[in-house]
Scaffold this motif. Structure first.
Motif, mmCIF file in Angstrom:
data_model
loop_
_atom_site.group_PDB
_atom_site.id
_atom_site.type_symbol
_atom_site.label_atom_id
_atom_site.label_comp_id
_atom_site.label_asym_id
_atom_site.label_seq_id
_atom_site.Cartn_x
_atom_site.Cartn_y
_atom_site.Cartn_z
ATOM 1 N N LEU A 8 2.570 -13.607 -14.834
ATOM 2 C CA LEU A 8 2.953 -13.534 -13.422
ATOM 3 C C LEU A 8 4.348 -14.125 -13.218
ATOM 4 O O LEU A 8 5.161 -13.566 -12.469
ATOM 5 N N ALA A 9 4.629 -15.245 -13.875
ATOM 6 C CA ALA A 9 5.968 -15.833 -13.759
ATOM 7 C C ALA A 9 7.029 -14.861 -14.276
ATOM 8 O O ALA A 9 8.102 -14.720 -13.679
ATOM 9 N N MET A 10 6.723 -14.180 -15.380
ATOM 10 C CA MET A 10 7.642 -13.176 -15.915
ATOM 11 C C MET A 10 7.798 -12.016 -14.941
ATOM 12 O O MET A 10 8.912 -11.531 -14.689
ATOM 13 N N ALA A 11 6.684 -11.546 -14.384
ATOM 14 C CA ALA A 11 6.733 -10.416 -13.457
ATOM 15 C C ALA A 11 7.561 -10.753 -12.221
ATOM 16 O O ALA A 11 8.305 -9.910 -11.713
ATOM 17 N N GLU A 12 7.453 -11.977 -11.738
ATOM 18 C CA GLU A 12 8.232 -12.373 -10.556
ATOM 19 C C GLU A 12 9.726 -12.380 -10.874
ATOM 20 O O GLU A 12 10.550 -11.941 -10.063
ATOM 21 N N ARG A 13 10.085 -12.859 -12.056
ATOM 22 C CA ARG A 13 11.508 -12.820 -12.446
ATOM 23 C C ARG A 13 11.969 -11.380 -12.677
ATOM 24 O O ARG A 13 13.118 -11.044 -12.415
#
Length: 259
Positions: free
Chosen positions: A57-62
């Motif tokens: 999720l952190a990757m997807a947000e970036r």
């Protein structure tokens, strides 16, 4: 050069970018990044196992932030000019390194970046008036030799791909329907390849249809904000980088067909 991704890191594999794009596709047009990120939070469990969900999720947000920034890039000049292309690629690479660490960058974009630089080198050699034909041929061979073994293997199959592309052009010119195309390709390349080529045909038809819609919008209005909205509706940020070259090619093709 950035270090390659850790091969023991199951998260940073070759399918990561495709998975993120699939999540974004399912999330749909959210209207703003914050809403899109909320939708991704609800979807991440479908695409990643629980131990990787928070990281994903952190990757997807970036990745959302990266795509927003990518959509704001503006290019000017002839897209076929190597200097313009180099400037465009450099701006995109800068964005990628701003949003992702080196190992993440390699997993997401490493293959594409290598091929982009190879294509740019080929274009610069071909457009260099100071080189003789023999010098150009030698420089092109050296450029290909500089590719990684994986990319060289891909280039070795290019002749087959070119033959398929010429066959597709012939099919289009003759109005061959999908069933007849499949039968011919299946006999030549096998059922799996015939299925894949049929999907490529459908993807190309979809792309050309969206180009038609955008050209119609251009003919109807000169309002820059309205056209930007249409671009955002019809094309992803990555596709918008291809748009100037695609439209220029269309214009050349239209001119060639005129008596």
């Amino acid at each position: 050069m950035p270090a390659p991704p850790d091969h023991h890191d199951v998260f940073l594999d070759s399918t990561l970018r495709d998975t993120l794009e699939a999540m974004l596709l399912e999330a749909g047009d959210a209207g703003d990044p914050a809403t899109l990120k909320q939708r991704l939070a609800a979807l991440v469990g479908r695409y990643f196992p629980a131990p990787l969900a928070a990281r994903a999720l952190a990757m997807a947000e970036r990745y959302v932030d990266y795509r927003v920034a990518l959509g704001q890039l503006r290019t000017s000049g002839d897209p076929g000019d190597p200097a313009v292309l180099r400037k465009t690629l450099a701006a995109r690479e800068q964005l990628r390194h701003q949003h992702f660490q080196d190992d993440e960058y390699q997993a997401l974009f490493g293959r594409e970046a290598e091929l982009d630089q190879y294509t740019l080198a080929q274009l610069e050699i071909a457009r260099n008036p100071a080189l003789t034909p023999d010098q150009k041929e030698h420089a092109l061979r050296e450029s290909q030799a500089g590719l990684s073994p994986e990319r060289q293997a891909e280039r070795a199959t290019a002749t087959v791909h070119m033959a398929v592309a010429r066959q597709t052009q012939d099919f289009d010119a003759q109005g061959i329907d999908e069933r007849a195309r499949y039968a011919t390709r299946s006999a030549q390349y096998g059922d799996e390849a015939a299925h894949a080529l049929a999907q490529l045909d459908r993807d190309e038809k979809n792309w050309q249809g969206r180009l038609d819609q955008y050209r119609q919008a251009q003919a109807q209005t000169r309002d820059a904000a309205a056209l930007q909205q249409v671009r955002g509706q019809l094309f992803t940020p990555e596709e918008q980088l291809r748009l100037p070259a695609a439209l220029a090619l269309r214009q050349q093709q239209d001119g060639a067909r005129r008596p």
